[in-house]
Structure formats: C-alpha cells, structure tokens
Design an enzyme around this catalytic site. Structure first.
Site, PDB file in Angstrom:
ATOM      1  N   ASN A   1     -10.328   5.032   2.072  1.00 36.33           N
ATOM      2  CA  ASN A   1      -9.098   4.739   1.505  1.00 36.33           C
ATOM      3  C   ASN A   1      -8.584   5.779   0.658  1.00 36.33           C
ATOM      4  O   ASN A   1      -8.354   6.644   1.416  1.00 36.33           O
ATOM      5  CB  ASN A   1      -9.803   3.483   0.370  1.00 36.33           C
TER       6      ASN A   1
ATOM      7  N   GLU B   1       0.870  -1.262   0.125  1.00 42.86           N
ATOM      8  CA  GLU B   1       0.003   0.180   0.061  1.00 42.86           C
ATOM      9  C   GLU B   1       0.759   1.529  -0.108  1.00 42.86           C
ATOM     10  O   GLU B   1       1.958   1.288   0.202  1.00 42.86           O
ATOM     11  CB  GLU B   1      -0.984   0.047   1.287  1.00 42.86           C
TER      12      GLU B   1
ATOM     13  N   ASP C   1      -9.701   1.361  -4.433  1.00 41.93           N
ATOM     14  CA  ASP C   1      -8.776   1.524  -3.305  1.00 41.93           C
ATOM     15  C   ASP C   1      -7.946   2.715  -3.421  1.00 41.93           C
ATOM     16  O   ASP C   1      -8.531   3.703  -3.478  1.00 41.93           O
ATOM     17  CB  ASP C   1      -7.730   0.056  -3.475  1.00 41.93           C
TER      18      ASP C   1
END
Length: 574
Positions: A432, A301, A481
C-alpha cells in the site's frame, strides 16, 4: 510476582486512597511490590467532615494482603500537612518515586450563590495540594531512577460539551491541574521527572455509588495510571483519558507555522467587522477534519499536490477515474478508464504517471490523453497495482496486489523513464502506501494485511537494504493504508476501517490520533500554501446501505492542518 516488575520496591504516595479510584491505584501498586503511603481525610461526598476510620479500613485491607503500606490523615490544602505526608514516606521507606494526587471532591453551587468557603475548598484540594506536594516531593523525586507524578483532571472541565451548571469551583480546580502539569513537566525535564495527568470516568462515591458498578468500574482506569507512574512511560505533559477500559492520550497542540508570540500563522483581522466576517475561519480547529469537496468516490486514493498550479489530483480506483480539485474548489474529471486506476504521481513536465490494472501509463494533462503504456506485469485479472509514488531519482514505484486470497504474492515494482519494470521487494500481502524521507535515503512502505509499516535503506540504483518493521498499527483501528511524511520525519497513516489517522515519530512511536467523520480514510498527501495542509481521500466501497445512511459523506475529500507541515513528493522524469 516477577522480580522484574517495574514497581518492585518503589515508593508511592496516593492521595484520596481510602476508597474508589485511589484505593484501587494503591492496591495495584502494592500488589506489584511497591511500598505505598495512602492519604485520605475521610470526608463525605460533598467534602465535609473527617472520618479517620475510612483510612483505617483501607489500611487493614491492604495489610491483610501482606502489602507494605502506611496511612496518613490530613488536610492537604495546607502546606505543612503536605510536607508531613512526604516526610512520612521518607521516614518509613527512605525514598519517594511516585506521587499520585487523586484526592478531590465534587459538589454543585450556582454562580449566583457561590460562596468563598466553597470555592476555597475546591481550589485547596485541586490547586494548593498538588503544588505543595510537588514542592516537598521534588528533592526526593530528583534522587529516584524513574520519578513520576500523576495529577487528576476531568473531562467536565476540559471539554465544553461535558460541562455542567454549578461546577465552576470544581472545573476551576481540575483545569488548574492541567496548567500545573504543563509547568511541572517542563521543570522536571532536566531531572527526569515526568508529570502527566489522568482524566478518569468511574462510578465511585462522588457519583453517589455505594455498590460495585456494572460499568465505569474504577479498576478499569487503573492500568492507565499504572503506566503513567511506571518507568515504561517515557512521555511527559499528557492527559490520559480513561473510561470503561478504554484510553486515549491528548495534549493541547499548537497550530502549524506559529512563531509564538508574534505570529499565530492564522487569520488576520484589524477591526470588529473583520473579526465578525472571518469568524468561521478563526474558530476552525486544525485537528478536526474539514470537508474539502463532495467527491463521493467509491474508493478514493492517491492524492497528489501540484504546487505549480495549486491543483490536487486524486483517483477513484474502482470508478477508474482521475479527478482534479481546482483552487476554486471545483472538482473535474480529468480521465476515465474501464480499468482500475490504483495510483498516480506528477512528472517533471507537469503531467501524470498512473497505473491501470497491472500496467503503468503516462497521461498528458493538457489534452487529457494517454501518451505511453507499459507492458502488463501480470495477466490474471485479480492482480492490479495499488498505491505508488516516485523515488528520489525520478522513477515510479508501485505495489502489485491480488484482490483474491493468494497470500504473500504482492511486490513492489520500479519503473524507469522508458516504463521498463523491475521487482525491488516481494513477499507482501497487500502493498500500500509508500513514501521517501526528505534526503531520499529512506523509504517507508505499508503491508495492509500485516498491519505493518516498514522502513528500509533506499540505494541510488533503486534497491532496498536493511528492511525493518517501523511500526505495527493497533488491530482495533483497522488497517494501515496511505502514508505521508511531515518535516519532522513524522509519518501520517490512514487507518482503513479505523475511522482515524495516526502519526508516528521518527522512532516509530505513536504521537497523534485524528478521528475522522467517516470509517474508511484511504490516503494522504501534504499540499497547500507552505505544504501545511494534509489532504485525505476516503472510500465508501463495501459499505452496507445502513452504513452509508449513517455515513453519507463516505468517499468525500477532507483536510486537516497539522502542527507540522509536510515535504514535497518527488516527480517522475519523463
């Protein structure tokens, strides 16, 4: 049929309409209130012969349903026949709004036995016909409120992997229609004439099929053609691929940074040896994701590009690690924690601000040690911060989420230079990706559970105003995302469990889809020289052993070179 149907009283010409795809297009248009001219020569599968009875049967079937239809039989590779077809529509219906050129034929002839008549037949129906039809339809289309042209190409011409021996003549004609579409789409802009193409896969008489197929049905292509022919379509110059009730639109896109024709912004070479040596880079397709590093992150991420050092930082959330990709391609572990690290951003001193569970911390990069922690904003272990970024005023904003099923308990928190927190937006299920426009006045953020990307006015004091839905991503493509903005204001979003990236323009319209080789892309950021590379983190968390055997590269780091480069992210003021 509702009076608001976009085809009511429209006039359409459909060629190759006696059977198969063309007949289904004509049926669908007429059923929606369009007045239709069907044209077909009535040839056999190889394009030979002429049977007017084929058109008569189709005409009778349409009229039996009460549709307003007339028929035409003629050789469309001849300009005069094309003029007569257009004039037939005008004489019967007084106008022309839609031209669908579906007529074609396919047969095989090897290159060593290629005959002039064979080639001319292919080019006649696929090159001459669309040109002559457009020529004589143009003045009438200019008078229409929503003029549309739909040409027909083929995957077997456009994609090398689907090409077949003996299809030189067919492929030449089908590829030519892409060029005709491109040219007419530009010529039609000032008149509102939109020109697109369909690339259909359907079992018809060209396949030698005489009975209704169980798959690849012609009627499963028709909704896409109806869209391209309708006022609902606002795009021009696209190729709509259609097969088995599935659709994807494509067009040939230029690489980023090109100043045509003098600068292709790509690999330089001045000799045969240099071209040979650099061929692997020269043939690289920028919209095909390239693996950057074998990271095997469990939940990769929050990639962050450091232009000063040429390094890329990213995290493995469940692994509790911050990694750094160096310019030489080496990946090193910069920091490791027993906590979950959700997001990070650069500071104005070249350090990192990041999240650990429900706290925020500052990491001095040189020694790799944490210098400062915030107080936790929540004490239940299921809560943690997820993605985050810095706002235009040097403050850090990150979303708190509950890994348990607690409903809309997520919120956006803003941290100042002293790491004091304040909630600036709540009521989110899974906050997100977050990013700001180049002028800092607009913020975009994601709620993954809602499949929503929101847009809001961002005030200097760090408050959100006029929050609205920017885009809702398709349900069949997983959940949104991480996000990043390019220089045109286009927003790129990773689709977790959707195996792709999507790009939306300033108005929230989907413009691009990039297929990923792994199912769970997680976040993106622009970086590299000129900010022209889009880095992509991925995940392998929650995948079964069978899925991991099928996708062994899940969790690795990827990149593409989009047509438009990105904007730099803001930094945290220490």
């Amino acid at each position: 049929m509702p009076s608001t149907d976009p085809f009511k009283n429209k006039v359409a010409i459909v060629t190759g309409a006696a059977q198969g795809l063309g007949l289904d297009y004509a049926m669908a248009l007429a059923a929606r209130g369009a007045r239709v001219v069907i044209s077909d020569l009535g040839t056999d599968r190889s394009g030979e012969g002429q049977d007017p009875a084929a058109v008569s049967v189709a005409l009778d079937a349409l009229k039996a349903k009460g549709h307003d239809v007339v028929a035409h039989v003629g050789h469309l590779e001849n300009e005069e026949e094309c003029r007569q077809l257009v004039e037939l529509a005008i004489s019967h219906f007084g106008a022309l709004d839609i031209l669908i050129h579906n007529a074609g034929w396919v047969d095989y002839q090897g290159i060593e036995t290629q005959e002039q008549a064979f080639l001319e037949r292919a080019l006649g129906i696929s090159v001459h016909a669309p040109v002559w039809l457009a020529k004589h339809a143009w003045k009438h289309l200019k008078a229409s409120e929503a003029p549309r042209i739909v040409l027909t190409t083929s995957d077997r011409a456009m994609y090398q992997r689907y090409a077949q021996p003996g299809l030189v003549a067919y492929s030449a004609g089908k590829m030519a229609q892409v060029g005709i579409m491109n040219a007419l789409s530009m010529e039609g802009l000032e008149h509102g004439i939109l020109v697109n193409a369909i690339s259909p896969v359907a079992k018809t008489r060209m396949w030698g099929v005489t009975q209704p197929p169980e798959e690849l049905k012609p009627e499963w292509v028709t909704p896409g053609v109806l869209y391209l022919a309708s006022p609902l379509c606002r795009d021009t110059g696209y190729i709509l691929r259609a097969s088995n009730g599935q659709f994807t639109a494509t067009r040939f896109s230029e690489n980023s940074g090109v100043s045509y024709p003098r600068d292709l912004a790509r690999v330089e070479a001045s000799s045969l040896a240099e071209v040979a040596e650099r061929w692997s880079r020269i043939k690289e397709c920028h919209y095909v994701p390239i693996k950057v590093a074998n990271t095997r992150a469990d939940l990769g991420e929050s990639p962050v590009w450091d232009a000063r050092t040429g390094a890329l930082y990213f995290v493995d959330i469940t692994g509790g690690r911050i990694h750094r990709l160096l310019p030489d391609g080496e990946v090193e572990k910069l920091y490791e924690s027993a906590a979950r690290i959700g997001a990070l951003a650069l500071t104005d001193q070249g350090n990192l601000i990041f999240t650990e569970d429900a706290s925020v911390a500052i990491l001095d990069v040189a020694p790799g040690k944490v210098r400062q922690y915030s107080m936790p904003v929540h004490h239940r272990p299921s809560y943690r911060f997820n993605d985050g970024a810095c706002d235009p005023h040097g403050r850090f904003v990150t979303g708190l989420m509950d890994e348990g099923p607690s409903g809309k308990t997520g919120a956006l928190f803003r941290f100042d230079g002293e790491l004091h927190d304040e909630v600036i937006h709540d009521g989110l299920s899974l906050p997100n990706g977050i990013t700001w426009s180049a002028d800092g006045q607009t913020v975009f953020f994601v709620d993954s559970v809602a499949r929503a990307i929101y847009r809001a006015e961002y005030l200097p004091e760090g408050r959100l105003e006029q929050v609205s839905l920017f885009a809702e991503t398709p349900a069949e493509l997983g959940r949104p995302d991480g996000i990043a903005l390019d220089r045109e204001g286009g927003l790129w979003v990773c689709q977790f469990n959707g195996s792709c990236l999507l790009r939306y323009d300033r108005q929230g319209h989907l413009t691009d889809q990039v297929v990923m080789p792994v199912p769970r892309p997680t976040s993106v950021c622009f970086g590299g020289d000129g900010m022209d590379t889009l880095f992509i983190t991925t995940a392998r968390v929650g995948m079964s052993p069978a899925e991991l055997r099928h996708y062994p590269d899940a969790g690795d780091l990827y990149a593409i070179r989009p047509e438009v480069g990105g904007i730099a992210r803001y930094t945290f003021k220490e």
